[in-house]
Design an enzyme around this catalytic site. Structure first.
Site, PDB file in Angstrom:
ATOM      1  N   LYS A  35      -5.312  15.023 -32.450  1.00 24.58           N
ATOM      2  CA  LYS A  35      -5.653  13.604 -32.577  1.00 24.58           C
ATOM      3  C   LYS A  35      -6.565  13.442 -33.785  1.00 24.58           C
ATOM      4  O   LYS A  35      -7.220  14.394 -34.202  1.00 24.58           O
ATOM      5  CB  LYS A  35      -6.342  13.117 -31.316  1.00 24.58           C
ATOM      6  CG  LYS A  35      -5.412  13.151 -30.105  1.00 24.58           C
ATOM      7  CD  LYS A  35      -5.819  12.148 -29.055  1.00 24.58           C
ATOM      8  CE  LYS A  35      -4.896  12.192 -27.856  1.00 24.58           C
ATOM      9  NZ  LYS A  35      -3.617  11.505 -28.049  1.00 24.58           N
TER      10      LYS A  35
ATOM     11  N   ASP B 228      -2.179  18.129 -22.593  1.00 23.67           N
ATOM     12  CA  ASP B 228      -1.659  16.772 -22.766  1.00 23.67           C
ATOM     13  C   ASP B 228      -0.370  16.767 -23.598  1.00 23.67           C
ATOM     14  O   ASP B 228       0.567  16.044 -23.281  1.00 23.67           O
ATOM     15  CB  ASP B 228      -2.725  15.911 -23.459  1.00 23.67           C
ATOM     16  CG  ASP B 228      -2.288  14.466 -23.660  1.00 23.67           C
ATOM     17  OD1 ASP B 228      -1.716  13.896 -22.711  1.00 23.67           O
ATOM     18  OD2 ASP B 228      -2.505  13.910 -24.754  1.00 23.67           O
TER      19      ASP B 228
ATOM     20  N   LYS C 253       5.277  12.740 -16.952  1.00 19.92           N
ATOM     21  CA  LYS C 253       4.222  13.732 -17.154  1.00 19.92           C
ATOM     22  C   LYS C 253       2.851  13.085 -17.064  1.00 19.92           C
ATOM     23  O   LYS C 253       2.731  11.925 -17.405  1.00 19.92           O
ATOM     24  CB  LYS C 253       4.397  14.446 -18.507  1.00 19.92           C
ATOM     25  CG  LYS C 253       4.178  13.524 -19.693  1.00 19.92           C
ATOM     26  CD  LYS C 253       3.433  14.167 -20.846  1.00 19.92           C
ATOM     27  CE  LYS C 253       1.976  14.156 -20.675  1.00 19.92           C
ATOM     28  NZ  LYS C 253       1.178  13.659 -21.802  1.00 19.92           N
TER      29      LYS C 253
ATOM     30  N   ASP D 171       9.994  12.957 -19.907  1.00 17.48           N
ATOM     31  CA  ASP D 171       9.142  13.335 -21.038  1.00 17.48           C
ATOM     32  C   ASP D 171       9.606  12.377 -22.123  1.00 17.48           C
ATOM     33  O   ASP D 171      10.741  12.499 -22.611  1.00 17.48           O
ATOM     34  CB  ASP D 171       9.383  14.789 -21.449  1.00 17.48           C
ATOM     35  CG  ASP D 171       8.480  15.173 -22.602  1.00 17.48           C
ATOM     36  OD1 ASP D 171       8.465  14.441 -23.610  1.00 17.48           O
ATOM     37  OD2 ASP D 171       7.779  16.189 -22.510  1.00 17.48           O
ATOM     38  N   HIS D 172       8.760  11.415 -22.500  1.00 17.37           N
ATOM     39  CA  HIS D 172       9.298  10.342 -23.346  1.00 17.37           C
ATOM     40  C   HIS D 172       9.756  10.840 -24.711  1.00 17.37           C
ATOM     41  O   HIS D 172      10.531  10.171 -25.380  1.00 17.37           O
ATOM     42  CB  HIS D 172       8.323   9.154 -23.448  1.00 17.37           C
ATOM     43  CG  HIS D 172       7.200   9.344 -24.417  1.00 17.37           C
ATOM     44  ND1 HIS D 172       6.064  10.030 -24.121  1.00 17.37           N
ATOM     45  CD2 HIS D 172       7.049   8.919 -25.699  1.00 17.37           C
ATOM     46  CE1 HIS D 172       5.253  10.026 -25.168  1.00 17.37           C
ATOM     47  NE2 HIS D 172       5.817   9.352 -26.145  1.00 17.37           N
TER      48      HIS D 172
ATOM     49  N   HIS E  99       5.511  17.644 -24.463  1.00 19.10           N
ATOM     50  CA  HIS E  99       6.310  17.247 -25.627  1.00 19.10           C
ATOM     51  C   HIS E  99       6.604  18.408 -26.583  1.00 19.10           C
ATOM     52  O   HIS E  99       7.738  18.593 -27.028  1.00 19.10           O
ATOM     53  CB  HIS E  99       5.594  16.136 -26.411  1.00 19.10           C
ATOM     54  CG  HIS E  99       5.116  15.006 -25.547  1.00 19.10           C
ATOM     55  ND1 HIS E  99       5.854  14.505 -24.499  1.00 19.10           N
ATOM     56  CD2 HIS E  99       3.978  14.265 -25.587  1.00 19.10           C
ATOM     57  CE1 HIS E  99       5.184  13.510 -23.922  1.00 19.10           C
ATOM     58  NE2 HIS E  99       4.040  13.346 -24.565  1.00 19.10           N
TER      59      HIS E  99
ATOM     60  N   ASP F 299       0.898  -1.145   0.000  1.00 16.74           N
ATOM     61  CA  ASP F 299       0.000   0.000   0.000  1.00 16.74           C
ATOM     62  C   ASP F 299       0.943   1.202   0.000  1.00 16.74           C
ATOM     63  O   ASP F 299       1.458   1.605   1.043  1.00 16.74           O
ATOM     64  CB  ASP F 299      -0.892  -0.011   1.247  1.00 16.74           C
ATOM     65  CG  ASP F 299      -1.700   1.279   1.348  1.00 16.74           C
ATOM     66  OD1 ASP F 299      -1.604   2.105   0.412  1.00 16.74           O
ATOM     67  OD2 ASP F 299      -2.415   1.461   2.346  1.00 16.74           O
TER      68      ASP F 299
HETATM   69  C1  BG6 Z   1       1.390  11.034 -24.453  1.00 19.39           C
HETATM   70  C2  BG6 Z   1       0.014  11.637 -24.531  1.00 19.39           C
HETATM   71  O1  BG6 Z   1       2.185  11.753 -23.558  1.00 19.39           O
HETATM   72  O2  BG6 Z   1       1.981  11.063 -25.755  1.00 19.39           O
HETATM   73  C3  BG6 Z   1      -0.858  10.888 -25.527  1.00 19.39           C
HETATM   74  O3  BG6 Z   1      -0.600  11.589 -23.245  1.00 19.39           O
HETATM   75  C4  BG6 Z   1      -0.157  10.839 -26.875  1.00 19.39           C
HETATM   76  O4  BG6 Z   1      -2.129  11.496 -25.651  1.00 19.39           O
HETATM   77  C5  BG6 Z   1       1.268  10.316 -26.736  1.00 19.39           C
HETATM   78  O5  BG6 Z   1      -0.912   9.972 -27.718  1.00 19.39           O
HETATM   79  C6  BG6 Z   1       2.025  10.457 -28.048  1.00 19.39           C
HETATM   80  O6  BG6 Z   1       3.264   9.807 -27.955  1.00 19.39           O
HETATM   81  P1  BG6 Z   1       3.973   9.193 -29.254  1.00 19.39           P
HETATM   82  O7  BG6 Z   1       5.272   8.678 -28.764  1.00 19.39           O
HETATM   83  O8  BG6 Z   1       3.067   8.121 -29.766  1.00 19.39           O
HETATM   84  O9  BG6 Z   1       4.101  10.316 -30.242  1.00 19.39           O
END
Ligand code: BG6
Length: 493
Positions: free
Chosen positions: A344, A239, A152, A181-182, A244, A94
């Site tokens: 999107k 978002d 994020k 931040d990927h 990004h 937990d």
């Molecule tokens: C995420 C968002 O951080 O990035 C999503 O929350 C989005 O909404 C995604 O679809 C996009 O990532 P990528 O790597 O597919 O461009």
């Protein structure tokens, strides 16, 4: 240059939210790949932590299934997986209560007895980051040699971002915090830094004297994909742009850092954020366009509108598309518009940057009928990585000085035998293991980004700006085309 990379080794990674969607799709497959490539030390341990009860064997079977299902299933082999599985333990916790974390202590040992640090990876709902960090602090599990990883969104506005950062700081020093931040883990995004700061030819041109405008597009073909509950009320600005898109903008616009160290890189990025001209109720209508997708197509398949998605609220005003005209008020960029757009259910999946240079000062070929097109640096990040510089060329032949634009291909693919395409998380987790936070977002950066975004959200509220509908499978509402056109510019298609 002083290295700021932490040299203390971590001996274990605890993954909270170990059975969740991100862990399954990205994190376990990435950890497996690091083991496959010999990048985990022999003693390194992996501890899955979540609320539900599982035996180690049951959990390892789930991890195996996740790896096999992922892109890294291609590099699966039993021998590597057996080695990988031996590192894994599962603990039911937990995580919100110091006492609830005690089962973890039995696996990783008490702080004072541990020979090496622990990485806590919080793959949980963002609202739990603060409470889990506080619980880790109070339970005594978070020592100086530990690291914490969060992703994020950090907060939903500047106030909640500050609260989350403060809760993290109650247990971890900023140098121990890795905010992912990927996009910063993507090869092509990291290559932007190499392009700008590993070459001398662009820097003298990289300013308002030579650049007419810059465009950043992050277009997705997917809709909200069952994430309505998260996405609604958040929207494209919060978002995608807050994280990004602004990160891409920072990498493009920042000054050369003093070195590739966490402080040097992040100091320069945050200066860009501070220099963004505020967008508020006085200028939001002139500088932003929002949209929401209505029914249309995703490729050749019909797709529902946003308000018809599963679980949708039929009166939602959440934007699924946003386009912005942004100015950076500093010496380098004064007067150069940056056009940003993301959405999107767009026509194509495409992330790209277009740097449009100014026109040649004078066309000496005008009298022989040749027109000149200005040079353009086109950096495509997704789906394929590609860098092209357009130049004017003479068309070969005997028909005089006929000129046309030709792209000089600077693509990665032809230059390197790149091998397997890596998941961005592989790069990011490796940086965490190695203690290098240069490509992670610092707390003040997150807050500066939110501060600017909050002005836009407030501007929309005050002026009552609502998203315009666009058909799924298009390039967004037609008003988005007008945004650059009012200034004599057009989106690169
Ligand atoms: C995420 C968002 O951080 O990035 C999503 O929350 C989005 O909404 C995604 O679809 C996009 O990532 P990528 O790597 O597919 O461009």
């Amino acid at each position: 240059m002083i290295s700021e990379s932490s040299t203390s080794n971590c001996g274990a990674l605890v993954l909270f939210g170990a059975t969740g969607d991100l862990a399954r799709r990205m994190l376990w497959p990435s950890l497996y790949a690091l083991d496959h490539d010999g990048l985990l030390s022999p003693e390194f341990r992996l501890i899955g932590a979540a609320h539900s009860a599982h035996t180690d064997e049951e959990f390892i079977a789930r991890v195996k299934e996740a790896v096999l299902k992922s892109a890294n299933g291609k590099i699966f082999n039993d021998e590597t997986f057996d080695r990988f599985a031996k590192r894994i333990r599962y603990v039911s916790v937990d995580a919100l209560a110091p006492d609830g974390l005690m089962p973890l202590e039995q696996v990783i040992g008490k702080k004072g007895d541990r020979k090496s640090g622990v990485i806590y990876y919080l793959s949980t709902a963002p609202k739990l980051f603060g409470p889990i960090c506080r619980a880790l602090g109070q339970s005594g599990l978070a020592g100086r040699s530990c690291r914490v990883v969060v992703e994020k969104p950090i907060g939903t506005d500047v106030v909640t971002a500050r609260e989350t950062n403060a809760a993290i700081a109650s247990a971890f020093d900023e140098t121990q915090v890795y905010r992912i931040d990927h996009y910063l883990g993507k090869e092509a995004v990291q290559n932007l830094l190499a392009l700008r700061f590993g070459n001398s030819i662009f820097e003298p041109l990289w300013n308002a004297n030579n650049i007419e405008h810059v465009q950043i597009t992050v277009a997705e073909t997917v809709g909200v994909e069952g994430r309505w509950a998260y996405y609604d009320g958040v929207g494209a600005l919060r978002d995608m742009v807050q994280s990004h898109v602004l990160q891409l903008l920072c990498l493009l616009a920042m000054e050369p850092p003093a070195g590739f160290t966490p402080s040097a890189v992040r100091n320069e990025k945050v200066k860009v954020l501070w220099s963004l001209r505020p967008i508020d109720e006085t200028n939001v209508a002139a500088n932003t366009v929002t949209g929401q997708y209505s029914a249309g197509f995703s490729g050749s398949v019909s797709a529902p509108g946003y308000r018809e998605e599963e679980g949708a609220n039929t009166v939602s005003d959440t934007e699924t598309f946003v386009a912005l005209r942004v100015e950076i008020d500093n010496w380098r960029w004064a007067g150069v518009p940056f056009y940003l757009r993301t959405g999107k259910r767009m026509q194509k999946r495409l992330s790209e940057i277009v740097v449009q240079f100014k026109a040649a000062p004078y066309n000496i070929f005008a009298d022989v009928g040749a027109t000149l097109t200005s040079n353009r640096l086109h950096i495509q990040l997704q789906p394929d990585e590609m860098i092209t510089l357009t130049l004017m060329h003479k068309q070969p032949g005997l028909h005089g000085m006929k000129l046309s634009e030709v792209g000089l291909d600077l693509s990665l693919g032809s230059a390197f035998a790149t091998g397997r395409r890596r998941i961005a998380y592989e790069r990011m987790i490796l940086d965490v293991l190695q203690g290098n936070s240069a490509l992670f977002v610092r707390g003040d950066e997150v807050e500066a980004a939110w501060q600017w975004i909050d002005g836009i959200v407030k501007g929309w509220r005050t002026t009552g700006q609502k998203p315009k509908l666009y058909g799924a499978g298009s390039w967004g509402p037609s008003a988005a085309i007008g945004l650059p056109e009012r200034h004599g510019h057009t989106w690169h298609e």
